[in-house]
Write a protein that holds these residues in place. Structure first.
Motif, PDB file in Angstrom:
ATOM      1  N   THR A  15       0.827  -1.214   0.000  1.00  0.00           N
ATOM      2  CA  THR A  15       0.000   0.000   0.000  1.00  0.00           C
ATOM      3  C   THR A  15       0.861   1.264   0.000  1.00  0.00           C
ATOM      4  O   THR A  15       0.317   2.377  -0.006  1.00  0.00           O
ATOM      5  N   LEU A  72      -5.343   5.297  -2.027  1.00  0.00           N
ATOM      6  CA  LEU A  72      -6.238   4.214  -1.638  1.00  0.00           C
ATOM      7  C   LEU A  72      -7.683   4.703  -1.656  1.00  0.00           C
ATOM      8  O   LEU A  72      -7.968   5.845  -1.286  1.00  0.00           O
ATOM      9  N   LEU A 122     -11.195   3.688   0.061  1.00  0.00           N
ATOM     10  CA  LEU A 122     -11.705   2.878   1.159  1.00  0.00           C
ATOM     11  C   LEU A 122     -13.180   3.156   1.382  1.00  0.00           C
ATOM     12  O   LEU A 122     -13.702   4.219   1.010  1.00  0.00           O
ATOM     13  N   THR A 133     -12.232  -0.171   5.299  1.00  0.00           N
ATOM     14  CA  THR A 133     -12.015  -1.383   4.517  1.00  0.00           C
ATOM     15  C   THR A 133     -11.902  -1.034   3.034  1.00  0.00           C
ATOM     16  O   THR A 133     -12.406   0.003   2.587  1.00  0.00           O
ATOM     17  N   PRO A 134     -11.229  -1.881   2.230  1.00  0.00           N
ATOM     18  CA  PRO A 134     -11.106  -1.593   0.795  1.00  0.00           C
ATOM     19  C   PRO A 134     -12.484  -1.511   0.139  1.00  0.00           C
ATOM     20  O   PRO A 134     -13.363  -2.332   0.388  1.00  0.00           O
ATOM     21  N   ASN A 140     -12.504  -1.485  -6.712  1.00  0.00           N
ATOM     22  CA  ASN A 140     -11.235  -0.812  -6.977  1.00  0.00           C
ATOM     23  C   ASN A 140     -10.581  -1.451  -8.201  1.00  0.00           C
ATOM     24  O   ASN A 140     -10.613  -2.672  -8.373  1.00  0.00           O
ATOM     25  N   ALA A 162      -7.138  -2.286  -1.793  1.00  0.00           N
ATOM     26  CA  ALA A 162      -7.445  -0.886  -1.494  1.00  0.00           C
ATOM     27  C   ALA A 162      -6.893   0.087  -2.531  1.00  0.00           C
ATOM     28  O   ALA A 162      -7.258   1.264  -2.534  1.00  0.00           O
TER      29      ALA A 162
END
Length: 377
Positions: free
Chosen positions: A191, A196, A198, A203-204, A208, A218
């Protein structure tokens, strides 16, 4: 190492003494307000190594300070209080209590999102993204919860840790720097060196763009260095600002799944003078929309679309640390163009648009002032 890297560490190794006397603040104001600036500069408060700020619905300001304190400040009266309940911060090197942003539903939830650097095992550290509920009357953070922890590294910089919410308020974007390790920015599993996306719980987010290609779930974009600002424009485009190495500071338009090149390409060079290939058409990497050489060492980014400065609507504002500057970048769709560069006389750490449309700046350093910028009469 150039000023991009060493300026912050040098400043923060000094003895930290807060300057609070209004007379001293006003004396310094005269130096930064000279030189034909197109705005009035009003100092309204002084802080000890301020890092970031966030306006609350009642026009109070939260200011994070490097060593880990959070200040609740009223610009109208100058009153302040230290907010209790902040977590332990590892402020070595470029570590700090960093960004702070109210949740999209803050008026009802009183929820804050904030980032900081946390000590790990031995000499390691990591960036942390957390939430807490602000009890403004009691001056405390409650129910603090860690929702994302970055990877440990033994280096002391490039945490990044900037926070932004999508325009629909459904997603949280978070910047994770390369921690001065270079290669992880290109590592699909890491990462580090990434933007990112989220969910609001850390949380991811589903969907994505690179998860199906074996990337950490993420990751939204990659190939970044030290990402010190993100902001959405009125059309919902995501803009990002990052420090280059030896020069090559840049503004990027962030698109899902793209590789922005670090450390394979950069418009700057290594600190020891070794060349890094510049961005070039067809190299497979997304080039910056704007870059600086020589460096300004950008510290903060804000999108402006308010009415107080009507000619500056749909602009990005960038602060310079080594540049001691404020820059305006005009946006036109996916294009960005340098427009103005103002010498502010001091290292500038952060910029935000205030509730009335004024621009607000935080100076860097042990007696960094909060400045309000309004049109000249």
């Amino acid at each position: 190492m150039n000023l991009n890297m060493i300026g912050v560490a040098t400043t923060f190794s000094l003895t930290l003494l807060a300057l609070t006397a209004p007379a001293a603040a006003n004396a310094r104001a005269s130096t930064s307000a000279t030189g034909g600036l197109p705005f009035e500069v009003k100092p309204v408060g002084t802080f000890k190594n301020p890092w970031a700020m966030a306006f609350l619905p009642n026009d109070h300001v939260l200011v994070t300070q490097k060593e880990g304190t959070l200040i609740l400040f009223d610009p109208a009266t100058g009153t302040r209080r230290t907010v209790s309940g902040t977590p332990a911060v590892s402020s070595k090197g470029q570590g700090a209590l960093m960004d702070i942003v109210p949740a999209p539903d803050f008026a009802a939830s009183k929820l804050l999102y904030f980032s900081y650097s946390e000590a790990g095992t031995g000499d390691s550290s990591r960036v942390v993204l957390a939430t807490a509920t602000l009890d403004q009357a009691g001056g405390t953070l409650k129910d603090t919860k860690t929702i994302f922890r970055g990877q440990d590294a033994s280096t002391g910089g490039h945490y990044s840790g900037r926070i932004g919410f999508s325009t629909d308020g459904k997603y949280l974007f978070f910047t994770s720097g390369d921690r001065q390790l270079f290669d992880p920015a290109q590592d699909p599993k890491s990462t580090l060196g990434k933007v990112l996306r989220l969910n609001l719980d850390g949380t991811p987010a589903a969907g994505n763009p690179l998860a199906a290609k074996g990337f950490n779930a993420a990751v939204w974009s990659y190939g970044h260095r030290n990402l010190l600002g993100i902001a959405f424009d009125k059309q919902g485009r995501l803009w990002e600002m990052e420090m280059g190495p030896r020069h090559g500071d840049e503004i990027n338009l962030i698109k899902p799944g793209l590789n922005y090149g670090w450390p394979k390409v950069s418009n700057g060079s290594h600190y020891d003078g070794r060349d890094i290939p510049d961005h070039a058409p067809g190299d497979g990497f997304e080039a910056p929309k704007v870059s600086w050489n020589p460096a300004i060492s950008p510290g903060g980014l804000a999108y402006y679309d308010a009415d107080l400065f009507p000619k500056w609507k749909n602009s990005l504002f960038i602060t310079g640390l080594s540049g001691k500057s404020l820059d305006r970048i005009a946006l036109d769709g996916e294009n960005a163009t340098k427009q103005d560069h103002w010498d502010m006389g001091e290292r500038i750490r952060a910029v935000r648009t205030g509730p009335s449309g004024a621009l607000w700046l935080l100076e860097d350093g042990a007696s960094g002032r909060l400045l309000m910028l309004t049109p000249k009469r």
